[in-house]
Design a protein around this motif. Structure first.
Motif, mmCIF file in Angstrom:
data_model
loop_
_atom_site.group_PDB
_atom_site.id
_atom_site.type_symbol
_atom_site.label_atom_id
_atom_site.label_comp_id
_atom_site.label_asym_id
_atom_site.label_seq_id
_atom_site.Cartn_x
_atom_site.Cartn_y
_atom_site.Cartn_z
ATOM 1 N N THR A 104 29.102 3.024 18.122
ATOM 2 C CA THR A 104 30.216 2.585 17.280
ATOM 3 C C THR A 104 30.322 1.060 17.300
ATOM 4 N N ALA A 105 30.554 0.484 16.125
ATOM 5 C CA ALA A 105 30.767 -0.964 16.077
ATOM 6 C C ALA A 105 32.170 -1.231 16.593
ATOM 7 N N GLU A 106 32.245 -1.698 17.829
ATOM 8 C CA GLU A 106 33.548 -1.990 18.438
ATOM 9 C C GLU A 106 33.320 -3.178 19.353
ATOM 10 N N SER B 212 29.398 -6.010 4.916
ATOM 11 C CA SER B 212 28.415 -6.434 5.910
ATOM 12 C C SER B 212 27.003 -6.289 5.337
ATOM 13 N N PRO B 213 26.137 -7.306 5.601
ATOM 14 C CA PRO B 213 24.812 -7.315 4.969
ATOM 15 C C PRO B 213 23.896 -6.188 5.445
ATOM 16 N N TYR B 214 24.082 -5.733 6.675
ATOM 17 C CA TYR B 214 23.233 -4.649 7.183
ATOM 18 C C TYR B 214 24.097 -3.494 7.634
ATOM 19 N N ASP B 215 23.495 -2.306 7.757
ATOM 20 C CA ASP B 215 24.215 -1.164 8.309
ATOM 21 C C ASP B 215 24.524 -1.448 9.774
ATOM 22 N N PRO B 216 25.809 -1.416 10.158
ATOM 23 C CA PRO B 216 26.150 -1.785 11.539
ATOM 24 C C PRO B 216 25.659 -0.784 12.583
ATOM 25 N N PHE C 90 25.983 -9.640 13.426
ATOM 26 C CA PHE C 90 26.960 -10.119 12.440
ATOM 27 C C PHE C 90 27.630 -8.928 11.752
ATOM 28 N N SER C 91 26.812 -7.979 11.278
ATOM 29 C CA SER C 91 27.382 -6.821 10.591
ATOM 30 C C SER C 91 28.317 -6.046 11.505
ATOM 31 N N ARG C 92 27.913 -5.913 12.776
ATOM 32 C CA ARG C 92 28.743 -5.169 13.711
ATOM 33 C C ARG C 92 30.046 -5.905 14.010
ATOM 34 N N THR C 93 29.951 -7.229 14.127
ATOM 35 C CA THR C 93 31.165 -7.991 14.449
ATOM 36 C C THR C 93 32.196 -7.874 13.325
ATOM 37 N N ILE C 94 31.738 -7.931 12.064
ATOM 38 C CA ILE C 94 32.741 -7.856 10.992
ATOM 39 C C ILE C 94 33.085 -6.413 10.634
ATOM 40 N N SER C 95 32.315 -5.440 11.125
ATOM 41 C CA SER C 95 32.689 -4.044 10.881
ATOM 42 C C SER C 95 33.629 -3.517 11.952
ATOM 43 N N ALA C 96 33.622 -4.172 13.118
ATOM 44 C CA ALA C 96 34.393 -3.665 14.251
ATOM 45 C C ALA C 96 35.903 -3.592 14.010
ATOM 46 N N PRO C 97 36.503 -4.515 13.225
ATOM 47 C CA PRO C 97 37.958 -4.388 13.033
ATOM 48 C C PRO C 97 38.359 -3.027 12.509
ATOM 49 N N ASP D 110 16.102 -11.876 1.708
ATOM 50 C CA ASP D 110 16.795 -10.964 2.610
ATOM 51 C C ASP D 110 17.753 -11.772 3.473
ATOM 52 N N PRO D 111 18.974 -11.258 3.692
ATOM 53 C CA PRO D 111 19.896 -12.017 4.546
ATOM 54 C C PRO D 111 19.337 -12.116 5.972
ATOM 55 N N PRO D 112 19.492 -13.258 6.592
ATOM 56 C CA PRO D 112 19.047 -13.380 7.988
ATOM 57 C C PRO D 112 20.027 -12.657 8.907
ATOM 58 N N HIS D 113 19.638 -12.475 10.170
ATOM 59 C CA HIS D 113 20.581 -11.934 11.148
ATOM 60 C C HIS D 113 21.366 -13.118 11.690
ATOM 61 N N TRP D 114 22.481 -13.421 11.020
ATOM 62 C CA TRP D 114 23.236 -14.644 11.307
ATOM 63 C C TRP D 114 23.531 -14.795 12.784
ATOM 64 N N PHE D 115 23.954 -13.704 13.422
ATOM 65 C CA PHE D 115 24.352 -13.758 14.834
ATOM 66 C C PHE D 115 23.255 -13.172 15.727
ATOM 67 N N GLY D 116 22.043 -12.946 15.182
ATOM 68 C CA GLY D 116 20.977 -12.344 15.978
ATOM 69 C C GLY D 116 21.083 -10.824 16.002
ATOM 70 N N THR D 117 20.221 -10.205 16.813
ATOM 71 C CA THR D 117 20.272 -8.752 16.955
ATOM 72 C C THR D 117 20.438 -8.413 18.428
ATOM 73 N N ASP D 118 20.920 -7.203 18.700
ATOM 74 C CA ASP D 118 21.103 -6.814 20.111
ATOM 75 C C ASP D 118 19.852 -6.113 20.625
ATOM 76 N N ASN D 119 19.916 -5.599 21.855
ATOM 77 C CA ASN D 119 18.675 -5.062 22.406
ATOM 78 C C ASN D 119 18.320 -3.675 21.901
ATOM 79 N N SER D 120 19.020 -3.207 20.845
ATOM 80 C CA SER D 120 18.532 -2.040 20.125
ATOM 81 C C SER D 120 18.111 -2.426 18.716
#
Lengths: 323, 348
Positions: free
Chosen positions: A275-277, A69-73, A118-125, A103-113
């Motif tokens: 937690t990335a879930e 993942s490009p960023y720390d989830p 994107f990083s969280r979605t692919i880290s969640a499995p 720098d990699p873009p935030h492909w899927f955007g960022t959340d309200n924190s």
């Protein structure tokens, strides 16, 4: 050897002779045949192939998701609640990132924190699949053994076991899981335990039914006649022949376990933030939906939806063949 | 004969209820959760902790606590289950039976409508699978059953809110209402008779309320139908294909009956197992509709149970599990009896 195992007064039928082949001899020949079947199945059945692809991808991400993942989830790495870049800009951004070192873009955007979705979605499995796979395997292992014992030895103890299993099945699944997780502490281990308890009765029931069907068959009598102990007959001979229903159920159970894991997080009785879930991500994005910030919930949801469908497709494919 | 069957089932159900109550009672007390700390807070004095423990009755031995809960040999002087009460909530202080009676009908209404619609949808789809195996409707039914059979209903619910509320409103089209409860806050709900708001509205003659409540129920019901129609449709289709291969269908066909008539015969046999499945899903949804209730802020029994669980409100947890288990056991019983009427091969 086979000639000597016939009980006296029993005329062997062709079916009996078939069964007199020792299970370990069958194991040597059967897997290679089934392996070829699986490869052909993959080529011929689109749905099965699709399911296998999804499952393989999910398992790959469970191992390597956090690594690639490009960023720390789990840390804020961007501005708060930024939408994903326009889909038409993606090829350009991709080239910039990969070849020009931007720098990699935030492909899927960022959340309200400000966490990268994107990083969280692919880290969640790693969280979801780990919980679901371990829970499904555990409930299968324990459930199969208990089911074997219940079918093979019919006595007072196994009768109690079956009544307990009935009782467990009468519990409301979702609420039981919520109670177990919320009251014992919202940790990964406790979720695994809760899911195992909830899914075990299915495997007990399936295996017991299969064992009862195997008991009158010739090979069981044969295995006894050559002097195996009761436990050896049960575990070495009956068990390998009674595994198929449980193995088919396994894939479906993993899918349902992912659903329950994310459902628990969604209602606040699952893993703890941040937690990335997937379920938790959807829950965090839920209040944003009516404000039009769709990206926080949509991507993890698509991921769950596809993953569960993948496991269901694999389960269905196997069911068609072996049941 | 029917009565003997029912009596036997009722006895088993009662035993299961007793088992469930006992397991839940000891389970929540055995797990690593401290309701006293939750109520008095972390910085409470030892005196406050002692007082709270005693007022909750947690200082007693476990068996004495159970006796108090059941209302046999009670040491607290309060009524228990044997006196027809489930105790009082530790958080709100009100009677749990009253709270459940207020929240349960909301969930029952939601899932009853959803299951009726899902079941009605499954019939024509099953019919078409029967008349034209391999046709478009049959293939659609197959993929649908596999896909919707296990989907995250909470996510689909959010997506429907996004599309039918947010996007439709943006576009200026007539949209679904905001997912904020069962009624527009400017309308007063009719006084409860059945607890089912659509039925109450008709009984009280409040058609403005009926329209608004139906409008608010639309999306939650749609969400549940979307998810639960999967397994039901799948089951009807599978049974349909199995029944169509049976001898009596072959006979009906060779007797020259039309395709539709044969399919109608087969449907009757295919529906019976689907009804059992519907009952199982009903039981599951009683406690499992929590996410959908949360998304649309409906405030049903599921929301009440998750609130009780997160607040460590032991009497409320015991009460909701008991009531939910009871309702589902009653439904299983009713369906089994109906099943026997549909399928003449079943003898009691």
């Amino acid at each position: 050897m086979n000639e000597t195992t016939n009980p006296p007064g029993h005329t062997p039928t062709p079916e009996d002779i078939d069964q007199h082949i020792e299970p370990h001899m069958m194991i040597e020949t059967v897997p290679t045949k089934r392996k070829i079947d699986l490869v052909r199945k993959f080529k011929e059945e689109k749905l099965f192939a699709f399911g296998v692809t999804i499952v393989a991808l999910a398992i790959f991400l469970a191992f390597f998701g956090p690594v690639i993942s490009p960023y720390d989830p789990n840390f804020a790495t961007g501005n708060v609640s930024v939408g994903p870049p326009n889909i038409l800009d993606w090829p350009g951004l991709f080239i910039d990132t990969v070849f020009l070192g931007a720098d990699p873009p935030h492909w899927f955007g960022t959340d309200n924190s400000g966490l990268d979705i994107f990083s969280r979605t692919i880290s969640a499995p790693r969280t979801d699949l780990q919980i679901a796979l371990i829970a499904a395997l555990l409930s299968m292992a324990v459930g199969t053994i208990l089911g074997l014992l219940a079918g093979f030895f019919k006595n007072f103890l196994t009768e109690i076991l079956m009544r307990t299993s009935d009782l467990l099945q009468a519990f409301p699944v979702f609420i039981t899981a919520m109670i177990l997780v919320a009251l014992s502490g919202r940790s990964t281990g406790n979720i695994v335990v809760a899911l195992t308890i909830v899914y075990m009765p299915i495997f007990i029931r399936l295996t017991r039914a299969e064992v009862l069907g195997q008991m009158p068959r010739g090979y069981v009598e044969a295995a006894r006649a050559v002097g195996n102990s009761e436990f050896a007959v049960a575990f070495r001979h009956v068990l390998p022949n009674s595994l198929v229903p449980s193995l088919i159920q396994l894939s479906t159970t993993v899918g349902f376990a992912i659903l329950l894991t994310s459902g628990l997080s969604f209602v606040g009785a699952g893993v703890r933030p941040p937690t990335a879930e997937w379920g938790l991500m959807i829950a965090l994005g839920a209040p944003q939906i009516i404000l039009g910030e769709w990206w926080q919930s949509i991507f993890p949801g698509v991921a769950i939806s596809l993953t569960i469908f993948g496991f269901a497709a694999v389960g269905h494919g196997l069911e068609e063949d072996y049941r | 004969m029917v009565w003997r069957f029912i009596a036997k089932r009722v006895v088993i159900a009662l035993l299961q209820l007793i088992g469930i109550s006992l397991v839940v009672f000891f389970l929540i007390r055995g797990l690593d959760a401290d309701p006293v700390a939750r109520i008095v807070g972390l910085n409470a004095t030892a005196e406050a902790v002692k007082q709270a423990t005693e007022s909750l009755g947690l200082h007693e031995a476990k068996l004495q606590q159970l006796a108090n809960y059941l209302g046999i040999f009670s040491s607290s002087g309060k009524d228990g289950i044997m006196q027809g009460t489930l105790g009082e909530s530790w958080v709100t202080g009100s009677s749990i039976l009253e709270e459940v009676a207020r929240f349960l009908p909301i969930t029952l209404e939601l899932i009853t409508y959803s299951l009726i619609i899902a079941f009605l949808m499954a019939m024509p789809l099953g019919m078409s699978s029967g008349t034209r195996p391999g046709g478009f409707a049959d293939r659609f039914t197959f993929v649908w059953g596999l896909f919707a059979g296990s989907q995250p209903e909470f996510w689909w619910g959010l997506m429907f809110v996004f599309v039918f509320f947010f996007l439709f409103q943006q576009a200026g089209w007539p949209s679904a209402p905001a997912p904020l409860g069962r009624l527009n806050p400017f309308l007063t709900a009719p006084e409860s008779i059945t607890g089912f708001i659509l039925i109450d509205a008709v009984l009280r003659g409040r058609f403005d309320v009926w329209l608004d409540a139906a409008h608010h129920l639309m999306l939650p019901v749609f969400t549940l139908v979307f998810v639960i129609s999967g397994p039901i449709v799948k089951m009807v289709r599978q049974n349909m294909l199995r029944v169509l291969r049976s001898d009596y269908i072959l006979y009906a066909r060779s007797a020259g009956l039309s395709r539709n008539k044969v399919a109608r015969y087969a449907l009757r046999a295919a529906l019976a197992p689907a009804m059992t499945l519907t009952a199982i899903i009903y039981g599951f949804l009683l406690g499992g509709a929590v996410p959908v209730e949360l998304i649309y802020s409906l405030g049903g029994i599921g929301e009440y149970s998750i609130r009780s669980i997160l607040n460590l409100d032991f009497p409320a947890i015991q009460g909701t599990v008991l009531i939910i288990a009871m309702v589902s056991l009653v439904i299983y019983l009713v369906i089994d009896i109906l099943h026997a009427f549909l399928d003449p091969r079943i003898a009691f």
